[in-house]
Design a protein around this motif. Structure first.
Motif, PDB file in Angstrom:
ATOM      1  N   ARG A 226       0.814  -1.221   0.000  1.00  0.00           N
ATOM      2  CA  ARG A 226       0.000   0.000   0.000  1.00  0.00           C
ATOM      3  C   ARG A 226       0.850   1.274   0.000  1.00  0.00           C
ATOM      4  O   ARG A 226       0.308   2.362  -0.213  1.00  0.00           O
ATOM      5  N   LEU A 227       2.150   1.136   0.246  1.00  0.00           N
ATOM      6  CA  LEU A 227       3.027   2.306   0.208  1.00  0.00           C
ATOM      7  C   LEU A 227       3.615   2.428  -1.199  1.00  0.00           C
ATOM      8  O   LEU A 227       4.244   1.496  -1.708  1.00  0.00           O
TER       9      LEU A 227
ATOM     10  N   SER B 227       4.101   7.721  -0.315  1.00  0.00           N
ATOM     11  CA  SER B 227       2.779   7.957   0.262  1.00  0.00           C
ATOM     12  C   SER B 227       2.043   6.633   0.414  1.00  0.00           C
ATOM     13  O   SER B 227       2.064   5.794  -0.493  1.00  0.00           O
ATOM     14  N   GLY B 228       1.398   6.455   1.580  1.00  0.00           N
ATOM     15  CA  GLY B 228       0.647   5.231   1.840  1.00  0.00           C
ATOM     16  C   GLY B 228       0.825   4.784   3.271  1.00  0.00           C
ATOM     17  O   GLY B 228       1.086   5.588   4.175  1.00  0.00           O
ATOM     18  N   ILE B 229       0.692   3.485   3.491  1.00  0.00           N
ATOM     19  CA  ILE B 229       0.729   2.944   4.844  1.00  0.00           C
ATOM     20  C   ILE B 229       1.438   1.599   4.839  1.00  0.00           C
ATOM     21  O   ILE B 229       1.421   0.878   3.836  1.00  0.00           O
ATOM     22  N   LYS B 230       2.074   1.273   5.945  1.00  0.00           N
ATOM     23  CA  LYS B 230       2.709  -0.028   6.157  1.00  0.00           C
ATOM     24  C   LYS B 230       2.210  -0.623   7.468  1.00  0.00           C
ATOM     25  O   LYS B 230       2.050   0.091   8.467  1.00  0.00           O
ATOM     26  N   SER B 231       2.004  -1.945   7.482  1.00  0.00           N
ATOM     27  CA  SER B 231       1.564  -2.643   8.690  1.00  0.00           C
ATOM     28  C   SER B 231       2.684  -3.527   9.228  1.00  0.00           C
ATOM     29  O   SER B 231       3.697  -3.742   8.579  1.00  0.00           O
TER      30      SER B 231
ATOM     31  N   SER C 128       1.130   0.191  12.758  1.00  0.00           N
ATOM     32  CA  SER C 128       1.230   0.726  11.406  1.00  0.00           C
ATOM     33  C   SER C 128       2.015   2.031  11.388  1.00  0.00           C
ATOM     34  O   SER C 128       2.153   2.712  12.403  1.00  0.00           O
TER      35      SER C 128
ATOM     36  N   THR D 107       2.168   5.494   8.758  1.00  0.00           N
ATOM     37  CA  THR D 107       1.639   6.164   7.578  1.00  0.00           C
ATOM     38  C   THR D 107       2.688   7.127   7.023  1.00  0.00           C
ATOM     39  O   THR D 107       3.496   7.696   7.765  1.00  0.00           O
TER      40      THR D 107
ATOM     41  N   GLU E  95       2.866  10.390   4.372  1.00  0.00           N
ATOM     42  CA  GLU E  95       2.110  11.369   3.607  1.00  0.00           C
ATOM     43  C   GLU E  95       3.073  12.305   2.893  1.00  0.00           C
ATOM     44  O   GLU E  95       3.674  13.192   3.495  1.00  0.00           O
TER      45      GLU E  95
END
Length: 382
Positions: free
Chosen positions: A117-118, A130-134, A187, A189, A191
């Motif tokens: 998602r990143l 930009s995005g998110i990591k878990s 997580s 994020t 931006e």
């Protein structure tokens, strides 16, 4: 080792309370910073202690016997340091090593290759993330992060090292799982985060040679060291409780629990599983140290042999450990389930962490080797 054992003694004093609370173990992380152990695997030339993998992972085991979460954070520190060494140029990793040793930096993980998602968008001489990591273990309260992102242009994976306090980076406190409750594995994020080209680990890059392919194997051995330490801690607790608190079953015909033949049978099974896991783990760590010393001279077959040794250790430690952490109550007795003891934390920690990647796929890889002589294909999990 003296420092590690003293830290473990201190961490054990409130391990049960912290397990209940979850969250960031700030005091314990600062104690690791003050101890100097965060730099133990860094070569002496860059301000570290020059410890090999056997020494480093022995500290992981010592910590895991009392606190699987702290051991997790500590082991990932050295996995992240190995990552920059294996994937980047000397003019990148050498300064990072020096700063880490001098400033006691903690490194966190936001790599997670399965979470795409990143996204990295190329700019003029830099990338925008930009995005998110878990599953970002250790990201909270860290100074540096290892981050992976999927390139918008090429779909290739990019891995970068950047300061956790970089503008646009936000670590979230959303980790609330049944085990490993203080690993800060929530997580992160991103931006519109600016990542410079010289922060990208592209030369030689991820999994680019047999030597660079040691990174996932180091990661697997870090996990096994945590597992083994947790199981050793569970065994010690079960043994202590059995000998001091447990009572023989009324049908046993014995006056002391240590004379009960079924209790002795269980401990024989536990000991066999522990000794088997220890032997395979120590063999794998010795092989890793030999492979690390070879550096770029390491070949595909040598890397493959190491992967098989590590897979065997993981299978035996995981299976035997889960069995011991479950059945320890059979020899400790009903009183051992009292919530104040929190003996279930060993199973919860081990069960949570052994789900990192499916054991069945390790067994299949070993089966392919046993039947047709094919080495495991290098990936971020093998």
């Amino acid at each position: 080792m003296r420092v590690a054992r003293e830290l473990a003694r201190r961490f054990a004093e409130n391990a049960v309370e912290r397990d209940r609370l979850g969250g960031t173990p700030k005091a314990e992380r600062d104690a690791l910073r003050d101890s100097g152990l965060l730099r133990m695997s860094i070569p002496r030339a860059y301000g570290g202690y020059g410890a090999n993998w056997q020494e480093t992972l022995e500290v992981v085991r010592v910590l895991a016997r009392v606190d699987g979460s702290i051991a997790h954070l500590f082991s990932f520190q050295h996995l992240m340091l190995a990552t920059v060494r294996l994937f980047s140029r000397p003019d990148q990793w050498e300064p990072w090593y020096e700063h880490t040793a001098r400033r006691n930096w903690f490194w966190g993980n936001a790599l997670n290759p399965l979470d795409e998602r990143l996204v990295a968008t190329p700019q003029d001489g830099w990338h925008e993330f930009s995005g998110i990591k878990s599953f970002c273990s250790g990201a909270l309260d860290s100074e540096m992060l290892i981050v992976s992102a999927r390139s918008r242009d090429t779909s290739a994976m990019l891995i970068a090292a950047l300061p956790t306090q970089r503008s646009g980076v936000k670590t979230l406190q959303d980790w609330d799982n049944i085990g490993q409750r203080q690993t800060d594995s929530g997580s992160v994020t991103f931006e519109k985060v600016r990542v410079e080209d010289d922060e990208i680990l592209a030369d030689p890059g991820p999994l680019s040679s047999p030597f660079a392919c040691l990174r996932p194997l180091i990661g697997q051995l870090c996990l096994i060291a945590i597992y083994l330490g947790i199981v050793e801690g569970a065994f010690d607790e079960a043994r202590r409780y059995t000998r001091t608190e447990a009572r023989p079953w009324f049908r046993s015909g014995v006056e002391r629990v240590e004379h009960d033949p079924y209790v002795l049978l269980r401990y024989g099974e536990f000991w066999l599983a522990l000794e088997s896991g220890r032997a395979l783990f120590e063999r794998a760590v010795d092989a890793l140290d030999a492979a690390w010393r070879k550096g770029e001279a390491l070949d595909h077959a040598e890397r493959g042999e190491l992967a098989l040794a590590i897979a065997a250790a993981k299978a035996v430690v995981s299976r035997g450990g889960l069995d011991l952490c479950t059945r320890m109550f059979e020899v400790a007795g009903a009183r051992a389930t009292h919530s104040a003891l929190a003996l279930d934390r060993y199973w919860r920690n081990l069960r949570t962490h052994t789900l990192h990647d499916p054991l069945d796929y390790k067994l299949r890889e070993m089966g392919e080797w046993a039947l047709v002589g094919t080495y495991p294909e290098p990936s971020f999990y093998s």
